[in-house]
Design a protein around this motif. Structure first.
Motif, PDB file in Angstrom:
ATOM      1  N   TYR A 158       4.357   1.987  -2.176  1.00  0.00           N
ATOM      2  CA  TYR A 158       5.566   1.516  -1.327  1.00  0.00           C
ATOM      3  C   TYR A 158       5.250   0.358  -0.253  1.00  0.00           C
ATOM      4  O   TYR A 158       4.054   0.606   0.129  1.00  0.00           O
ATOM      5  CB  TYR A 158       6.000   2.723  -0.596  1.00  0.00           C
ATOM      6  CG  TYR A 158       7.627   2.554  -0.353  1.00  0.00           C
ATOM      7  CD1 TYR A 158       8.517   3.239  -0.962  1.00  0.00           C
ATOM      8  CD2 TYR A 158       7.985   1.761   0.527  1.00  0.00           C
ATOM      9  CE1 TYR A 158       9.854   3.170  -0.666  1.00  0.00           C
ATOM     10  CE2 TYR A 158       9.338   1.375   0.842  1.00  0.00           C
ATOM     11  CZ  TYR A 158      10.292   2.178   0.224  1.00  0.00           C
ATOM     12  OH  TYR A 158      11.558   1.914   0.677  1.00  0.00           O
ATOM     13  N   ILE A 159       5.995  -0.659  -0.245  1.00  0.00           N
ATOM     14  CA  ILE A 159       5.548  -1.757   0.702  1.00  0.00           C
ATOM     15  C   ILE A 159       6.591  -2.060   1.775  1.00  0.00           C
ATOM     16  O   ILE A 159       7.736  -1.625   1.544  1.00  0.00           O
ATOM     17  CB  ILE A 159       5.541  -2.900  -0.394  1.00  0.00           C
ATOM     18  CG1 ILE A 159       5.156  -4.341   0.563  1.00  0.00           C
ATOM     19  CG2 ILE A 159       6.904  -3.499  -1.014  1.00  0.00           C
ATOM     20  CD1 ILE A 159       4.988  -5.655  -0.193  1.00  0.00           C
ATOM     21  N   CYS A 192       1.286   1.426   0.817  1.00  0.00           N
ATOM     22  CA  CYS A 192       0.603   2.788   0.771  1.00  0.00           C
ATOM     23  C   CYS A 192       0.844   3.591  -0.526  1.00  0.00           C
ATOM     24  O   CYS A 192       1.695   3.259  -1.294  1.00  0.00           O
ATOM     25  CB  CYS A 192       1.071   3.603   2.098  1.00  0.00           C
ATOM     26  SG  CYS A 192       2.553   4.188   1.852  1.00  0.00           S
ATOM     27  N   ASP A 193      -0.247   4.281  -0.760  1.00  0.00           N
ATOM     28  CA  ASP A 193       0.157   5.255  -2.052  1.00  0.00           C
ATOM     29  C   ASP A 193       0.748   6.663  -1.620  1.00  0.00           C
ATOM     30  O   ASP A 193       1.396   7.031  -0.286  1.00  0.00           O
ATOM     31  CB  ASP A 193      -1.087   5.503  -2.649  1.00  0.00           C
ATOM     32  CG  ASP A 193      -2.208   6.408  -2.176  1.00  0.00           C
ATOM     33  OD1 ASP A 193      -1.612   6.847  -1.103  1.00  0.00           O
ATOM     34  OD2 ASP A 193      -3.144   6.625  -2.295  1.00  0.00           O
ATOM     35  N   ASP A 194       0.867   7.591  -2.485  1.00  0.00           N
ATOM     36  CA  ASP A 194       1.554   8.828  -2.239  1.00  0.00           C
ATOM     37  C   ASP A 194       0.916   9.775  -1.331  1.00  0.00           C
ATOM     38  O   ASP A 194       1.464  10.807  -0.602  1.00  0.00           O
ATOM     39  CB  ASP A 194       1.906   9.635  -3.466  1.00  0.00           C
ATOM     40  CG  ASP A 194       0.628   9.998  -4.245  1.00  0.00           C
ATOM     41  OD1 ASP A 194      -0.105   9.186  -4.378  1.00  0.00           O
ATOM     42  OD2 ASP A 194       0.240  11.250  -4.307  1.00  0.00           O
ATOM     43  N   GLN A 195      -0.310   9.527  -0.782  1.00  0.00           N
ATOM     44  CA  GLN A 195      -1.371  10.226  -0.062  1.00  0.00           C
ATOM     45  C   GLN A 195      -1.154   9.420   1.418  1.00  0.00           C
ATOM     46  O   GLN A 195      -2.207   9.803   2.103  1.00  0.00           O
ATOM     47  CB  GLN A 195      -2.545  10.384  -0.563  1.00  0.00           C
ATOM     48  CG  GLN A 195      -2.359  11.220  -1.807  1.00  0.00           C
ATOM     49  CD  GLN A 195      -3.730  11.323  -2.692  1.00  0.00           C
ATOM     50  OE1 GLN A 195      -4.661  10.666  -2.281  1.00  0.00           O
ATOM     51  NE2 GLN A 195      -3.964  12.425  -3.307  1.00  0.00           N
ATOM     52  N   ASN A 277       5.776   6.857   7.719  1.00  0.00           N
ATOM     53  CA  ASN A 277       4.657   7.772   8.150  1.00  0.00           C
ATOM     54  C   ASN A 277       3.402   7.204   8.062  1.00  0.00           C
ATOM     55  O   ASN A 277       2.453   7.572   9.164  1.00  0.00           O
ATOM     56  CB  ASN A 277       4.826   9.089   7.605  1.00  0.00           C
ATOM     57  CG  ASN A 277       6.007   9.945   7.833  1.00  0.00           C
ATOM     58  OD1 ASN A 277       6.854   9.494   8.777  1.00  0.00           O
ATOM     59  ND2 ASN A 277       6.037  11.013   7.212  1.00  0.00           N
ATOM     60  N   THR A 278       2.899   6.301   7.334  1.00  0.00           N
ATOM     61  CA  THR A 278       1.729   5.786   7.246  1.00  0.00           C
ATOM     62  C   THR A 278       1.602   4.815   8.683  1.00  0.00           C
ATOM     63  O   THR A 278       0.307   4.882   9.161  1.00  0.00           O
ATOM     64  CB  THR A 278       1.520   4.665   5.955  1.00  0.00           C
ATOM     65  OG1 THR A 278       1.597   5.726   4.834  1.00  0.00           O
ATOM     66  CG2 THR A 278       0.139   4.101   5.782  1.00  0.00           C
ATOM     67  N   PHE A 279       2.429   3.917   8.821  1.00  0.00           N
ATOM     68  CA  PHE A 279       2.488   3.166   9.886  1.00  0.00           C
ATOM     69  C   PHE A 279       2.420   4.143  11.247  1.00  0.00           C
ATOM     70  O   PHE A 279       1.644   3.707  11.926  1.00  0.00           O
ATOM     71  CB  PHE A 279       3.726   2.104  10.044  1.00  0.00           C
ATOM     72  CG  PHE A 279       3.866   1.251   9.270  1.00  0.00           C
ATOM     73  CD1 PHE A 279       2.616   0.225   9.194  1.00  0.00           C
ATOM     74  CD2 PHE A 279       4.914   0.837   8.305  1.00  0.00           C
ATOM     75  CE1 PHE A 279       2.762  -0.979   8.290  1.00  0.00           C
ATOM     76  CE2 PHE A 279       4.828  -0.169   7.428  1.00  0.00           C
ATOM     77  CZ  PHE A 279       3.647  -1.256   7.489  1.00  0.00           C
ATOM     78  N   ASP A 329       4.833  12.698  16.452  1.00  0.00           N
ATOM     79  CA  ASP A 329       5.096  11.663  16.981  1.00  0.00           C
ATOM     80  C   ASP A 329       5.424  10.268  16.154  1.00  0.00           C
ATOM     81  O   ASP A 329       4.484   9.634  15.988  1.00  0.00           O
ATOM     82  CB  ASP A 329       3.924  11.255  18.202  1.00  0.00           C
ATOM     83  CG  ASP A 329       4.531  10.069  19.056  1.00  0.00           C
ATOM     84  OD1 ASP A 329       3.729   9.536  19.820  1.00  0.00           O
ATOM     85  OD2 ASP A 329       5.684   9.669  19.086  1.00  0.00           O
ATOM     86  N   HIS A 330       6.339  10.485  15.366  1.00  0.00           N
ATOM     87  CA  HIS A 330       6.758   9.516  14.315  1.00  0.00           C
ATOM     88  C   HIS A 330       7.497   8.316  14.940  1.00  0.00           C
ATOM     89  O   HIS A 330       8.254   8.521  15.675  1.00  0.00           O
ATOM     90  CB  HIS A 330       7.465  10.121  13.252  1.00  0.00           C
ATOM     91  CG  HIS A 330       6.519  11.221  12.440  1.00  0.00           C
ATOM     92  ND1 HIS A 330       5.523  10.875  11.787  1.00  0.00           N
ATOM     93  CD2 HIS A 330       6.781  12.515  12.024  1.00  0.00           C
ATOM     94  CE1 HIS A 330       4.970  11.851  11.105  1.00  0.00           C
ATOM     95  NE2 HIS A 330       5.728  13.070  11.576  1.00  0.00           N
TER      96      HIS A 330
END
Length: 368
Positions: A158-159, A192-195, A277-279, A329-330
């Motif tokens: 996902y970009i 990011c990937d699915d993890q 969530n990655t960010f 804390d998202h």
């Protein structure tokens, strides 16, 4: 007579200042010699301060020593250098408090942060920790995990882009970095990937650039196109800020509720939480990147710090290290409604858009 007395006094004062400096240097050196956070701090205290476990920290120091030019100096060990940088990344504090905590002056502290940042962004380290799947089997593994979680086949990542605040650059280049959010920033593209693992990062562009422009001028765009041209049916997911392409799937605008297109959009939105969530996890763990902080460096050094924190983020993912702050804390940023359709339209090539929509429609039918 008075002149000789004044000269003698100056000589005495200079000698006294030199002795005080030598005493201060030796005192700080003794303090650094006695400092051993690995043994002095408990596991939870060490992790709270430096964001890594003790074992991860030891392995990181060994890896940087073996694969980069980072070395211990005569007075400061490589461990203290890495701890100084980790504390700065994790706290977002300015360098003076970091230096005081480590018995280092601000100037030398800045030097060590720069050395560790360069080591973490060394090609040997970057290629190991931030790696886009470069074999069909690796891409197939990610695609299968995406399908099992979100029901969309062929997805390998996902970009999205996120803005990282920086201090105002030089006047002649300021306009490249002033974003639509009315502050100076770098618009950093990540995949990011699915993890939640970062598999590609591009921090080269200023905040004035649109997500679609960054994507259009990235090496990853060319690489994914090549995969598609070679007959490999894989693609990235992106929000409506990106142009629809055969290798980049975006949401369907104005989809009829409960239709096939609407069901596709729901799965698309569900998968989008991955990049958000990655960010969020990265910015919450490494507080120098947090939305309330500003990186007080030139853009190039800011980009290297972001890359260094991306490496550390993946290091934590590889060791399944979850910080308690990350879960609560998202920082979810709805960029989809902020992107202008007219901006995207300028960048779209009509033939690729048509083919992209055709591929997307085939994908929608496969979801049934």
């Amino acid at each position: 007579m008075s002149g000789r007395l004044f000269f003698s006094w100056r000589m005495f004062a200079a000698a006294r200042d030199r002795d005080d400096l030598i005493f201060s240097i030796n005192r700080n050196a003794r303090a650094r010699g006695k400092l051993n956070p690995v043994s002095d701090l408990s596991g939870s205290q060490f992790r709270r301060r430096y964001r890594l476990t003790k074992e991860m920290f030891k392995r990181l120091c060994q890896e940087l020593k073996q694969n980069t030019n980072l070395r211990s100096s005569q007075r400061v060990s490589i461990e203290i250098k890495v701890l100084t940088a980790l504390f700065f990344y994790a706290s977002g504090s300015y360098q003076r408090p970091v230096g005081v905590a480590k018995h280092l002056c601000q100037k030398i502290c800045s030097v060590y942060i720069e050395q560790v940042t360069q080591a973490l962004t060394h090609a040997n380290i970057l290629n190991k920790y931030i790696k886009f799947p470069d074999t069909p089997s690796a891409r197939r593994a990610i695609s299968q995990r995406f399908y099992s979680k979100y029901g969309i086949p062929g997805i390998i990542g996902y970009i999205d882009g996120s803005h990282f605040k920086i201090v105002m650059p030089r006047k002649e280049e300021e306009h490249f970095y002033y974003s639509r959010k009315h502050y100076h920033s770098l618009n950093v593209q990540m995949v990011c990937d699915d993890q939640y693992r970062i598999i590609n990062v591009n921090p080269k562009f200023g905040g004035a650039n649109h997500d679609a422009f960054v994507w259009q001028n990235s090496d990853l765009n060319d690489y994914v196109q090549t995969l598609h041209q070679n007959g490999e049916m894989v693609w990235l997911l992106g929000d409506s800020g990106y142009p629809q392409r055969p290798w980049l799937m975006t949401p369907i605008l104005d989809a009829v509720p409960e239709s096939e297109e609407d069901r596709y959009n729901k799965r698309h939105r569900k998968a989008r939480v991955l990049i958000e969530n990655t960010f969020s996890r990265m910015k919450n763990r490494w507080r120098c990147l947090h939305k309330d902080r500003v990186l007080h460096y030139k853009p190039l050094k800011c980009a290297r710090i972001i890359l260094a924190c991306s490496v550390l983020h993946n290091l934590c993912i590889n060791h399944s290290l979850v910080d308690s702050d990350e879960e609560n804390d998202h920082e979810i940023e709805d960029t989809e409604n902020l992107n202008s359709d007219s901006e995207v339209a300028i960048l779209e090539a009509t033939s690729e858009l048509i083919r992209g929509r055709q591929v997307r429609q085939q994908l929608v039918r496969r979801l049934q």
